[in-house]
Write an enzyme that holds these catalytic residues in place. Structure first.
Site, PDB file in Angstrom:
ATOM      1  N   ASP A  90       0.863  -1.163   0.000  1.00 58.44           N
ATOM      2  CA  ASP A  90       0.000   0.000   0.000  1.00 58.44           C
ATOM      3  C   ASP A  90       0.913   1.230   0.000  1.00 58.44           C
ATOM      4  O   ASP A  90       2.082   1.137   0.376  1.00 58.44           O
ATOM      5  CB  ASP A  90      -0.901  -0.022   1.244  1.00 58.44           C
ATOM      6  CG  ASP A  90      -1.740   1.230   1.337  1.00 58.44           C
ATOM      7  OD1 ASP A  90      -2.359   1.597   0.321  1.00 58.44           O
ATOM      8  OD2 ASP A  90      -1.758   1.851   2.420  1.00 58.44           O
ATOM      9  N   ASP A 127       0.083   5.148   0.819  1.00 60.11           N
ATOM     10  CA  ASP A 127      -0.008   6.126   1.908  1.00 60.11           C
ATOM     11  C   ASP A 127      -0.043   5.428   3.260  1.00 60.11           C
ATOM     12  O   ASP A 127      -0.842   4.523   3.487  1.00 60.11           O
ATOM     13  CB  ASP A 127      -1.262   6.993   1.734  1.00 60.11           C
ATOM     14  CG  ASP A 127      -1.273   7.720   0.395  1.00 60.11           C
ATOM     15  OD1 ASP A 127      -0.220   7.810  -0.256  1.00 60.11           O
ATOM     16  OD2 ASP A 127      -2.353   8.201   0.008  1.00 60.11           O
TER      17      ASP A 127
HETATM   18 MG   LIG Z   1      -2.713   3.352   3.472  1.00 59.36          MG
END
Ligand SMILES: [Mg+2]
Ligand SMILES: [Zn+2]
Length: 182
Positions: free
Chosen positions: A8, A10
């Site tokens: 992932d 962010d």
């Molecule tokens: Mg995230």
């Protein structure tokens, strides 16, 4: 067949920042470059899979997101690290209808596996939300790690209850994952 760490974006490689779309606002989480070097040294690809519903919401464009991704690799390049591929889901069910790529759906991981000949059963997912971990599980990854960075610090118990391992940050997740296989 290749093997990969699906990451992932962010809250895992860069500091969580709501609807990040300005390249100038990209701040890498300390240790990210070292973690990516560890991934590469172990013979894995690093593939970002990111939900970007801000695009469906009309808050920014897909081109803005590509610019953020170029900036991430520019910053990583200064430390001799890089992301090998970025996959994004620009959708949101409320704005653009259902899709098969928005995590927890496994579409982005499946597309990367097709494009890059990745063996998912030898690959890992790392995320800061349960939907990230579920995407890894739904894609058939060997294991999915929650990191305490980003939103992860509030989800430790939920992740553990669902059987997902928890690590402090990307670097410790990578170290733990590689111990499973090396
Ligand atoms: Mg995230
Ligand atoms: Zn999608």
């Amino acid at each position: 067949m290749a093997q990969a760490f699906f990451l992932d974006r962010d809250g895992v490689i860069n500091v969580e920042c709501d609807y990040l779309h300005d390249p100038e606002q990209v701040v890498l989480i300390p240790g990210t470059a070292d973690a990516l070097k560890q991934i590469r040294a172990a013979g894995f690809l690093a593939v970002v899979v990111t939900n970007q519903s801000g695009i469906a919401r009309g808050m920014y464009s897909e081109a803005d997101t590509h610019a953020v991704h170029r900036r991430i690799n520019e910053l990583l390049g200064k430390e001799d690290a890089q992301i090998d591929a970025f996959y994004l889901c620009p959708h949101h069910p409320g704005y653009s209808g259902e899709c098969s790529c928005r995590k927890p759906a496994p579409g982005m991981l499946l597309a990367a596996a097709r494009d890059l000949q990745i063996d998912l059963s030898r690959s890992f997912m790392v995320g800061d939300r349960i939907s990230d971990l579920a995407a890894g599980k739904n894609a058939g990854c060997r294991n999915s790690y929650l990191v305490r960075t980003g939103y992860g610090s509030n989800l430790v118990e939920e992740a553990a209850a669902a059987g997902f391992p928890v690590a402090d940050d990307l670097q410790s997740a990578v170290t733990a994952a590689l111990k499973e296989v090396l």
